[in-house]
Design a protein around this motif. Structure first.
Motif, short mmCIF file in Angstrom:
data_model
loop_
_atom_site.label_atom_id
_atom_site.label_comp_id
_atom_site.label_asym_id
_atom_site.label_seq_id
_atom_site.Cartn_x
_atom_site.Cartn_y
_atom_site.Cartn_z
N GLU A 310 7.19 -0.10 2.49
CA GLU A 310 8.23 0.11 3.30
C GLU A 310 8.82 1.36 3.07
N HIS A 311 8.91 1.68 1.80
CA HIS A 311 9.36 3.25 1.30
C HIS A 311 8.44 4.24 1.70
N VAL A 312 7.12 3.92 1.53
CA VAL A 312 6.09 5.04 1.80
C VAL A 312 6.03 5.34 3.21
N TYR A 313 6.21 4.37 4.01
CA TYR A 313 6.27 4.46 5.38
C TYR A 313 7.56 5.27 5.76
N LYS A 314 8.48 5.08 5.17
CA LYS A 314 9.82 5.64 5.57
C LYS A 314 9.74 7.28 5.18
N GLU A 315 9.24 7.44 3.94
CA GLU A 315 8.73 8.80 3.70
C GLU A 315 7.96 9.60 4.74
N LEU A 316 6.98 8.96 4.79
CA LEU A 316 5.83 9.66 5.76
C LEU A 316 6.66 9.82 6.94
N ASN A 317 6.94 8.79 7.41
CA ASN A 317 7.63 8.80 8.77
C ASN A 317 8.93 10.12 9.22
N GLU A 318 9.46 10.19 8.12
CA GLU A 318 10.51 11.07 8.19
C GLU A 318 9.99 12.45 7.98
N MET A 319 9.06 12.44 7.12
CA MET A 319 8.43 13.81 7.05
C MET A 319 7.71 14.32 8.31
N GLN A 320 7.22 13.44 9.19
CA GLN A 320 6.81 13.91 10.53
C GLN A 320 7.70 13.92 11.75
N GLY A 321 9.04 13.87 11.09
CA GLY A 321 10.02 13.83 12.19
C GLY A 321 10.39 12.73 13.01
N PHE A 322 9.97 11.56 12.09
CA PHE A 322 10.18 10.13 12.95
C PHE A 322 9.28 9.87 14.16
N LYS A 323 8.25 10.61 14.43
CA LYS A 323 7.17 10.53 15.39
C LYS A 323 5.95 10.25 15.01
N LEU A 324 5.36 9.08 14.87
CA LEU A 324 3.80 8.81 14.57
C LEU A 324 2.75 9.52 15.30
N THR A 325 1.94 10.08 15.02
CA THR A 325 0.81 10.67 15.81
C THR A 325 -0.18 9.42 15.86
N ASP A 326 -0.41 8.26 15.13
CA ASP A 326 -1.25 7.51 15.17
C ASP A 326 -0.87 6.20 14.45
N ASP A 327 -1.47 5.09 14.77
CA ASP A 327 -0.87 3.83 14.16
C ASP A 327 -1.03 3.82 12.76
N PHE A 328 -0.13 3.22 12.04
CA PHE A 328 0.09 3.25 10.77
C PHE A 328 0.08 1.76 10.00
N THR A 329 -0.98 1.92 9.36
CA THR A 329 -0.95 0.53 8.44
C THR A 329 -1.55 0.63 6.87
N LEU A 330 -0.37 0.05 6.30
CA LEU A 330 -0.69 0.19 4.79
C LEU A 330 -0.54 -1.11 4.13
N MET A 331 -1.42 -1.45 3.32
CA MET A 331 -1.33 -2.85 2.50
C MET A 331 -1.54 -2.69 1.03
N ILE A 332 -0.92 -3.40 0.23
CA ILE A 332 -0.90 -3.44 -1.20
C ILE A 332 -1.39 -4.96 -1.61
N LEU A 333 -2.11 -4.98 -2.56
CA LEU A 333 -2.39 -6.35 -3.18
C LEU A 333 -2.41 -5.97 -4.79
N ARG A 334 -1.42 -6.53 -5.35
CA ARG A 334 -1.27 -6.41 -6.89
C ARG A 334 -1.28 -7.58 -7.78
N ARG A 335 -2.17 -7.67 -8.83
CA ARG A 335 -2.24 -8.85 -9.48
C ARG A 335 -0.96 -8.70 -10.68
N LYS A 336 -0.33 -9.74 -10.27
CA LYS A 336 0.90 -9.96 -11.29
C LYS A 336 0.56 -10.62 -12.62
#
Length: 337
Positions: A310-336
């Motif tokens: 969510e933080h990564v999306y927020k920063e990248l979205n802000e960088m683009q002026g809050f206007k996505l040019t393409d669909d945005f999907t990001l997944m993280i799977l971490r072994r605890k």
């Protein structure tokens, strides 16, 4: 219809007479209300001009010929305007129908996405998927078998709108219907490839990355079909490497095979899967570098996986002026552990 027109003629004549005598705001308001009655009775713009001309000539029989002739000119203008206006109304109604269909398809897309994350104590999973428009060409999916092995898919459908939504439903149900012994990444992509090749139009293609995590041995196996490479983070030396899996996009050739790769996942390691809407984010006139994405992930990676994406999306979205040019999907799977 004749009686209706006679009544409208009489009422309009009274309105015009009162306005010419008194020029009151109240008379103008009544004229606005009269226009609603004209619409209710489906009186066209050219018929309205003809009515006005008739009434004016009755009330002011001595008007100059030039003024009377100007109504003839206006009548011709309004005939063309009326035709264009009706065509515009028809197109607007059709557009509203299409928007309603898109809303239904967008709602259907949401039902195709997982409603909850897989339940596994050894994994911390985070995902964010945001469409650039109403409809998304991105898709992700989780499958958990009786041995608690978790299958993770991320796909990008080359083609948007309603066809993409229909294609997503086909992918989901094809994956859900596969027997567990066919859930290994390479075999799964080969099965999906045959389904796509037989059922999807030649103008549409699907890129996909599919991986299977076995919590019993902490092993991640994966295959790719022309999809954007992800990342793998090694906790022991604090480094990222590209998670690349070579393979042809789904739907091109029925006989395509897919190579399978394996990673031994240590405690603290994590896997990053993404769509090209992440890597093709812009900072001004330039595309961001992949190192900038890993930099953002590193910035927040001490937080839960969901907070990271969510933080990564927020920063990248802000960088683009809050206007996505393409669909945005990001997944993280971490072994605890």
């Amino acid at each position: 219809m004749r009686d209706t027109y006679v009544q409208l003629h009489r009422n309009y004549k009274n309105l015009i007479r009162k306005y010419l005598l008194h020029k009151r705001e109240q008379d103008l308001y009544q004229a606005q209300q009269f226009s609603k009655r004209m619409l209710e009775n489906q009186i066209s713009p050219e018929e309205m001009v003809s009515l006005h001309r008739t009434v004016i000539e009755e009330l002011l029989p001595d008007i100059p010929d030039e003024v009377s002739d100007s109504f003839e000119f206006l009548l011709e203008v309004m005939i063309g305007y009326g035709l264009a206006y009706r065509e515009h109304q028809s197109l607007r109604d059709r557009q509203q129908e299409l928007e309603a269909e898109i809303d239904v398809a967008a709602s259907m897309q949401q039902t195709l996405l997982p409603s909850r994350l897989p339940n596994d104590e050894s994994l911390d999973i985070g995902v964010i998927s945001v469409p650039a428009h109403k409809m998304s060409g991105d898709y992700y999916h989780y499958i958990q078998d009786e041995n608690n092995c978790i299958g993770i898919a991320i796909a990008d459908i080359i083609g948007k709108g309603v066809p993409a939504a229909l294609c997503m439903s086909m992918i989901k149900y094809a994956m859900d219907s596969l027997p567990e012994q066919r859930m290994q990444p390479g075999a799964l992509l080969e099965n999906l490839n045959r389904v796509v090749e037989q059922n999807v139009d030649d103008s549409m293609f699907i890129t996909m990355m599919y991986g299977s995590y076995d919590p019993r041995v902490h092993q991640f196996s994966y295959s790719g079909a022309g999809h954007e490479p992800g990342f793998y983070y090694h906790a022991n030396n604090d480094s990222f490497e590209e998670l690349y899996a070579k393979g042809l996009v789904l739907g091109v050739s029925r006989k395509t095979t897919f190579r399978e790769y394996t990673k031994q996942v240590e405690a603290g390691d994590f896997i990053v899967l993404l769509s090209d809407g992440v890597t093709e984010c812009r900072d001004g006139d330039r595309f961001i570098e992949r190192e900038e994405i890993t930099g953002l992930i590193r910035k927040y990676m001490d937080q839960p996986a969901q907070d990271v994406v969510e933080h990564v999306y927020k920063e990248l979205n802000e960088m683009q002026g809050f206007k996505l040019t393409d669909d945005f999907t990001l997944m993280i799977l971490r072994r605890k552990v």
